[in-house]
Design a protein around this motif. Structure first.
Motif, PDB file in Angstrom:
ATOM      1  N   PRO A   3      -2.181  10.454  -3.628  1.00  0.00           N
ATOM      2  CA  PRO A   3      -2.258   9.262  -2.770  1.00  0.00           C
ATOM      3  C   PRO A   3      -3.534   9.170  -1.946  1.00  0.00           C
ATOM      4  N   TYR A   4      -4.075  10.306  -1.502  1.00  0.00           N
ATOM      5  CA  TYR A   4      -5.259  10.240  -0.641  1.00  0.00           C
ATOM      6  C   TYR A   4      -6.482   9.686  -1.382  1.00  0.00           C
ATOM      7  N   HIS A  59      -9.472   1.268  -1.087  1.00  0.00           N
ATOM      8  CA  HIS A  59     -10.225   0.688   0.024  1.00  0.00           C
ATOM      9  C   HIS A  59     -11.704   0.497  -0.332  1.00  0.00           C
ATOM     10  N   MET A  92       0.827  -1.211   0.000  1.00  0.00           N
ATOM     11  CA  MET A  92       0.000   0.000   0.000  1.00  0.00           C
ATOM     12  C   MET A  92       0.859   1.258   0.000  1.00  0.00           C
ATOM     13  N   ASP A  93       1.953   1.234   0.727  1.00  0.00           N
ATOM     14  CA  ASP A  93       2.850   2.391   0.749  1.00  0.00           C
ATOM     15  C   ASP A  93       3.544   2.577  -0.595  1.00  0.00           C
ATOM     16  N   ALA A 148       1.113   4.328  -2.764  1.00  0.00           N
ATOM     17  CA  ALA A 148       0.933   5.730  -2.358  1.00  0.00           C
ATOM     18  C   ALA A 148       2.123   6.597  -2.750  1.00  0.00           C
ATOM     19  N   SER A 175      -5.874   6.022  -2.394  1.00  0.00           N
ATOM     20  CA  SER A 175      -6.060   5.104  -1.269  1.00  0.00           C
ATOM     21  C   SER A 175      -7.541   4.909  -0.972  1.00  0.00           C
TER      22      SER A 175
END
Length: 563
Positions: free
Chosen positions: A181-182, A189, A171-172, A175, A185
């Motif tokens: 990235p926000y 999800h 996940m990182d 990102a 992400s």
């Protein structure tokens, strides 16, 4: 399970399970759309989901993008082929976006996972959605990429969640390699929540009916679908049918068209689609993995053979496909694949063109055929934040025997995809949409008129860049059985000004506040001789502003008493 065993199941139970599986897929899709962070998903609906059985066969698939038809299982199969059957574990979620496995561009990310009841693997859930940015050399995507490495982060199958716990390193990595990235992400999800919903629904169905009954119903649903499709194919006269089309160019060499060739062979209750004579893979980003060529052919097949049946594991058993590795439809690394869909929309129309002599009552004239993408990026002075917008442009569909073509619809590749509402677009991005209307006279004339495209005009409220991917100007939507061809796309920068210019494909054009981009999508092809269209229908079209009086005179030979 034998056919006799399959057909012995109570038909009422079969129908309940059939609808429950499709409803479960729709629940998944609703979860994704309601949870997503970016308008390309929650407004436009650039996504699709599916429930699969333990053998990777489609049990239920939501409405979404037809070009992903029967395609999500490619990702679960590829994962199993690489890592083995034992790789599937409860609580795991996987991610993949490899263009040569999934067939699409890197922005189309597939997230999927196994479904267990106790220790027994009973199926899979899968979702695919467009991510607004995956770290390509240009924000959102590049119209001039020449290899896959310029197009962003490429992920082979890997675990995103393991045993119910997030794999932070993956996940990182995502990102750190995307510009936003926000929201990325958030969309990721949302997709995880979507497949978790599918897992829950499938487990509920197993608990309610029992796995034996569920599998018996599945086999009967598949048997019925196959039987119905074979019956339609059997009615087509045996023979070899051909069609040919061209793309304008590959976005790099703007003067060289790209030929797409299709040969359809019908023999008894089987049908074969061969695209091996199409062009070699191109330098520019018009290539796709073979999985997407197969998917496009499935869409073309389904439009003619079983348009009213939801796709499932019994679909397409009567069809075969031939795709050449290294061609524009069967690209291999490191071919650029960013705008992989242009030849796929063309190919879908070509299926109807090839089979038109054998199925005149089922085919339609060609559609406007492409997504007609406008992508903008810059810094929004209202928020002081960078932005990327991406929007497909709707256009006209072809007419058929008994009806005019529809106007202002998304192309056949994208199905239920929607253009972004003006209010949402202006709220989210520093643009003002000053004009949005039907583009009169853009549909092909005929006994049945082709649908019209649209015109949409954008005024920049800040300095920014715009990228464009508009196709099908060299070969606009064609008509059938005497129907006329449509008008192709047109994009004008600053219309009516001294610096006016026309461009259909461009990457990162710099605009200043106050500049205008007028995008016009093409129409659909006509059907039948235009001289047979009733004068009253032409009059209605002029009154409704689908046609101009001049067009009515020139194409239909009717002088109308309208100012």
């Amino acid at each position: 399970m034998s056919v006799a065993a399959a057909t012995s199941i109570d038909p009422v139970t079969v129908e309940i399970i059939r609808n429950a599986l499709n409803a479960a897929a729709e629940d998944m899709n609703a979860t994704l759309i309601r949870s997503a962070y970016t308008p390309i998903i929650y407004e436009a609906g650039d996504c699709v989901v599916a429930l699969l059985d333990a053998d990777h066969q489609v049990l239920g698939q939501s409405a979404g993008l037809p070009i992903f038809l029967g395609n999500l299982e490619t990702c679960t199969r590829a994962t199993e082929e690489r890592f083995g059957r034992e790789v599937w574990e409860p609580g795991d979620v996987w991610i993949l976006n490899d263009s040569y496995l999934g067939g699409t561009h890197l922005n189309d990310v597939t997230i999927f996972g196994p479904v267990f009841v106790g220790e027994l693997l009973v199926g899979f859930t899968a979702s695919r959605a467009h991510w607004i940015d995956v770290g390509s050399k240009d924000p959102g995507g590049s119209m001039d990429s020449v290899n896959i490495f310029q197009e962003g982060l490429r992920l082979g199958a890997m675990k995103l969640v393991e045993g119910g716990r997030h794999v932070r390193s993956v996940m990182d990595t995502i990102a750190y390699n995307v510009r936003f990235p926000y929201p990325t992400s958030g969309d990721m999800h949302a997709m995880i929540a979507c497949i978790t919903m599918g897992e829950k629904r499938l487990q509920e169905l197993v608990a309610r009916f029992g796995l034996d009954v569920l599998e018996a119903a599945r086999d009967e649903i598949f048997r019925q679908t196959e039987q119905l499709e074979r019956a339609v194919i059997s009615a087509i006269p045996d023979g070899v049918y051909r069609a040919e089309g061209v793309l304008d160019n590959d976005g790099i060499d703007l003067d060289t068209p790209i030929p797409i060739r299709l040969t359809v062979t019908v023999a008894a209750d089987t049908i074969d689609f061969d695209v091996t004579e199409s062009a070699d893979q191109a330098v520019g980003p018009v290539n796709c993995g073979a999985a997407q060529a197969v998917s496009a052919l499935r869409v073309g097949y389904k439009l003619l053979v079983s348009p009213d049946l939801p796709g499932n594991g019994g679909s397409f058993r009567t069809m075969s496909t031939q795709v050449r590795s290294g061609s524009v439809l069967g690209a291999v690394a490191p071919a650029a694949c960013q705008w992989y869909f242009s030849h796929l929309g063309l190919l879908i129309d070509m299926v109807a063109k090839a089979l038109a002599p054998a199925m005149p009552d089922r085919v339609a004239g060609a559609s406007h055929g492409d997504s007609m993408i406008i992508l903008t990026s810059g810094n929004d002075p209202r928020t002081k934040r960078d932005f990327v917008s991406l929007e497909a442009t709707v256009g006209g569909w072809g007419a058929w025997d008994g009806s005019d073509g529809e106007s202002a619809l998304i192309n056949n590749v994208n199905g239920s995809l929607k253009d972004i509402p003006i209010e949402v677009y202006e709220t989210r991005y520093p643009w003002r949409i000053t004009n949005y209307r039907i583009r009169p006279d853009s549909g092909g004339p005929g006994r049945w008129r082709g649908g019209n495209g649209v015109q949409r005009e954008y005024e920049a409220l800040t300095d920014c860049t715009v990228s464009l991917w508009f196709e099908r100007s060299r070969q606009p939507a064609w008509g059938l059985f005497g129907g006329g061809d449509a008008i192709g796309p047109d994009v004008v920068i600053n219309p009516g000004r001294a610096d006016e210019r026309r461009v259909l494909k461009a990457n990162g054009l710099r605009l200043r506040a106050g500049d205008v981009v007028r995008c016009a999508a093409g129409g659909g092809g006509g059907y039948g001789d235009a001289t047979e269209r009733p004068a009253a229908a032409v009059l209605d079209d002029v009154r409704d502003r689908y046609l101009s009086a001049e067009f009515a005179q020139a194409q239909y030979g009717i002088t109308l008493p309208i100012a």
